[in-house]
Design a protein around this motif. Sequence first.
Motif, PDB file in Angstrom:
ATOM      1  N   ASP A 103       0.804  -1.081  -0.017  1.00 37.81           N
ATOM      2  CA  ASP A 103      -0.092  -0.060   0.032  1.00 37.81           C
ATOM      3  C   ASP A 103       0.703   1.248   0.140  1.00 37.81           C
TER       4      ASP A 103
ATOM      5  N   VAL B 182      -7.052  -0.508 -20.325  1.00 37.42           N
ATOM      6  CA  VAL B 182      -7.440  -1.438 -19.164  1.00 37.42           C
ATOM      7  C   VAL B 182      -8.438  -0.771 -18.421  1.00 37.42           C
TER       8      VAL B 182
ATOM      9  N   LYS C  32      -8.014   0.255  -5.534  1.00 37.65           N
ATOM     10  CA  LYS C  32      -8.519  -0.166  -4.218  1.00 37.65           C
ATOM     11  C   LYS C  32      -7.514  -0.162  -3.102  1.00 37.65           C
ATOM     12  N   THR C  33      -7.700   0.119  -1.906  1.00 37.32           N
ATOM     13  CA  THR C  33      -6.882   0.132  -0.666  1.00 37.32           C
ATOM     14  C   THR C  33      -7.097  -1.358  -0.243  1.00 37.32           C
TER      15      THR C  33
ATOM     16  N   SER D  21      -1.305   4.284  -1.279  1.00 35.84           N
ATOM     17  CA  SER D  21      -2.646   4.373  -0.787  1.00 35.84           C
ATOM     18  C   SER D  21      -2.865   4.177   0.695  1.00 35.84           C
TER      19      SER D  21
ATOM     20  N   ILE E 138      -1.684  -9.146  -1.780  1.00 34.30           N
ATOM     21  CA  ILE E 138      -1.073  -8.166  -2.958  1.00 34.30           C
ATOM     22  C   ILE E 138       0.379  -8.182  -2.521  1.00 34.30           C
TER      23      ILE E 138
ATOM     24  N   LEU F  53      -2.297   0.977 -19.906  1.00 28.38           N
ATOM     25  CA  LEU F  53      -2.753   1.126 -18.479  1.00 28.38           C
ATOM     26  C   LEU F  53      -4.008   1.857 -18.809  1.00 28.38           C
TER      27      LEU F  53
ATOM     28  N   ILE G 206       2.090 -13.855 -14.632  1.00 29.15           N
ATOM     29  CA  ILE G 206       0.873 -13.542 -14.049  1.00 29.15           C
ATOM     30  C   ILE G 206       0.043 -14.757 -14.105  1.00 29.15           C
TER      31      ILE G 206
ATOM     32  N   PHE H 150       4.181  -6.589 -13.252  1.00 32.15           N
ATOM     33  CA  PHE H 150       2.656  -6.249 -13.646  1.00 32.15           C
ATOM     34  C   PHE H 150       2.426  -4.915 -14.515  1.00 32.15           C
TER      35      PHE H 150
ATOM     36  N   GLY I  37       8.601  -6.210  -8.510  1.00 32.22           N
ATOM     37  CA  GLY I  37       7.213  -6.856  -9.157  1.00 32.22           C
ATOM     38  C   GLY I  37       5.991  -6.211  -9.626  1.00 32.22           C
TER      39      GLY I  37
ATOM     40  N   LEU J 289      -8.082  -7.540 -16.950  1.00 32.14           N
ATOM     41  CA  LEU J 289      -6.698  -7.844 -17.699  1.00 32.14           C
ATOM     42  C   LEU J 289      -7.180  -8.590 -19.074  1.00 32.14           C
TER      43      LEU J 289
ATOM     44  N   LEU K 159      -4.299  -8.187  -6.613  1.00 32.91           N
ATOM     45  CA  LEU K 159      -3.305  -7.267  -7.230  1.00 32.91           C
ATOM     46  C   LEU K 159      -4.153  -6.286  -8.351  1.00 32.91           C
ATOM     47  N   GLU K 160      -4.853  -6.848  -9.312  1.00 34.17           N
ATOM     48  CA  GLU K 160      -5.681  -6.058 -10.141  1.00 34.17           C
ATOM     49  C   GLU K 160      -6.538  -5.081  -9.433  1.00 34.17           C
TER      50      GLU K 160
ATOM     51  N   LEU L 235       2.126   1.727  -3.389  1.00 36.47           N
ATOM     52  CA  LEU L 235       0.984   2.245  -4.402  1.00 36.47           C
ATOM     53  C   LEU L 235       0.260   3.581  -3.988  1.00 36.47           C
TER      54      LEU L 235
ATOM     55  N   LEU M   8       0.873  -4.360 -19.073  1.00 38.05           N
ATOM     56  CA  LEU M   8      -0.353  -3.492 -19.962  1.00 38.05           C
ATOM     57  C   LEU M   8       0.545  -2.725 -21.177  1.00 38.05           C
TER      58      LEU M   8
ATOM     59  N   LEU N 122       3.057  -9.648  -5.743  1.00 40.47           N
ATOM     60  CA  LEU N 122       4.356  -8.850  -6.309  1.00 40.47           C
ATOM     61  C   LEU N 122       5.518  -9.459  -6.088  1.00 40.47           C
TER      62      LEU N 122
ATOM     63  N   ALA O 280      -6.204  -3.691  -6.609  1.00 40.07           N
ATOM     64  CA  ALA O 280      -5.118  -2.769  -6.072  1.00 40.07           C
ATOM     65  C   ALA O 280      -4.405  -1.584  -6.952  1.00 40.07           C
ATOM     66  N   TYR O 281      -4.020  -2.259  -8.013  1.00 35.27           N
ATOM     67  CA  TYR O 281      -3.427  -1.751  -9.056  1.00 35.27           C
ATOM     68  C   TYR O 281      -4.134  -1.087 -10.059  1.00 35.27           C
ATOM     69  N   LEU O 282      -5.144  -1.844 -10.910  1.00 36.55           N
ATOM     70  CA  LEU O 282      -5.968  -1.190 -11.608  1.00 36.55           C
ATOM     71  C   LEU O 282      -7.266  -0.790 -11.218  1.00 36.55           C
TER      72      LEU O 282
END
Lengths: 238, 179
Positions: A13, B29, B139-140, A18, B159, B26, B120, A51, A47, B88, B131-132, A16, A55, B163, B134-136
Amino acid sequence: MTTCDDVRPLLPDHLLGSLPDEEDDEVRGHLRGCAGCRHELAQLDEGLGVFGSTLAREAPAELRGRVREVLEEEWAERGTSRRRRSDRPPWAMAIAAAIAIAASAAFGVVQLGHARTAQANADRYESVLSVLGGEGFRGGQLRALGDVPAEGSVLAYRSSHDQSFVLVFVRAPGLDGLGTMVVTRVDGTTWVPGQIAFDGDGDAAAWWVTPRDVGSIDRLTVRAPDGSALASARIRDV
Amino acid sequence: MRSFAGCDPAAADELYRRFAGRVYGLGLVMLGGDAAAQDLVQDTFVKLWRNAERYDRSRGKLETWVLLMARSLAIDAIRRRVLDARTLERADHPPDVDRAPGPDERAVTADLAERARRAIATLPPEQRAALELAYLGGKTSTEISDLEGIPIGTAKTRIRAALLRLRELMSEEVERDDV
């Protein structure tokens, strides 16, 4: 929260962006002093890069030209002053620094004096510091760490030519003698820029010019003449 | 970054070459469309320049900084409108615009992306989902915990594990290539 077991679950977190500010501050504080957690953060960073790489898509060919045009407009409107500062020759910076030092002396910052007066004069520095060029201001409020009601502020000017300034103003009623300033960088390392002298009323002011990157300063702590931690400021971009 | 901050066109071109594809992807998506993704690329590069002097290498990789900046802008865009759920898998379907074959140097990036997708695909589904989100999804851990109906500690662990696993898998891929 001080242990690695507390911090490691928060690292994703933190990476990121957050985490709530207070929690993020605690994580940063722990990372400053823990190589193990910094290593894990670096691994998580890698990592995340993996990810992110999934993309990747080929952007439309015309997008490159569009982005370039927009950047050139941005540079035309906002970039001139930034380029002017970076183009200034080193000798001009040295002269400007000398002017600023002389102006500092004239404002009484170098002398032991009332922190309140020196702090008011800090506003007048803006016109002097603008001559130097650089990357902007950073600063923070000093807050008491112990029973002594200390307060003050730190102002850092981030030069792009190895001539950054840091100004420190402190008021701790009744304090007298030589205190010490300790700078903590974001990577956890520390250095001592020098001493700060309190007059009989508890006012103190100090400044220094440094080739070091003040952008990496995370915190400045003032220690009282008896060595106890007096006040500390988190340094952020202004 | 210092050169880019100083309005160096060559530095801008290099940053575009390195990151535009990822930011564009990004955007596809997270925002679900070519136009929105292109806007995201433009907005990201403008913000990148405006904040170029603030980049501090000691705080992390440039790649992470750029992509998180883009992600933040995308999340802002999402909050401004209703967002359909995107995954994704949907981004694997190419947009309906013809793309000319990229230059040879893009083959390296495409290969890396393919390796990363393989990595992945080997993640446990719950780790990948966390992970999706959180990253995409921006979300916390708390929000993921609520969405997935799991303890917040489990959300954080998933998460983190994802990673670290991705990093490990990619390291293994590199070692195999070196043999």
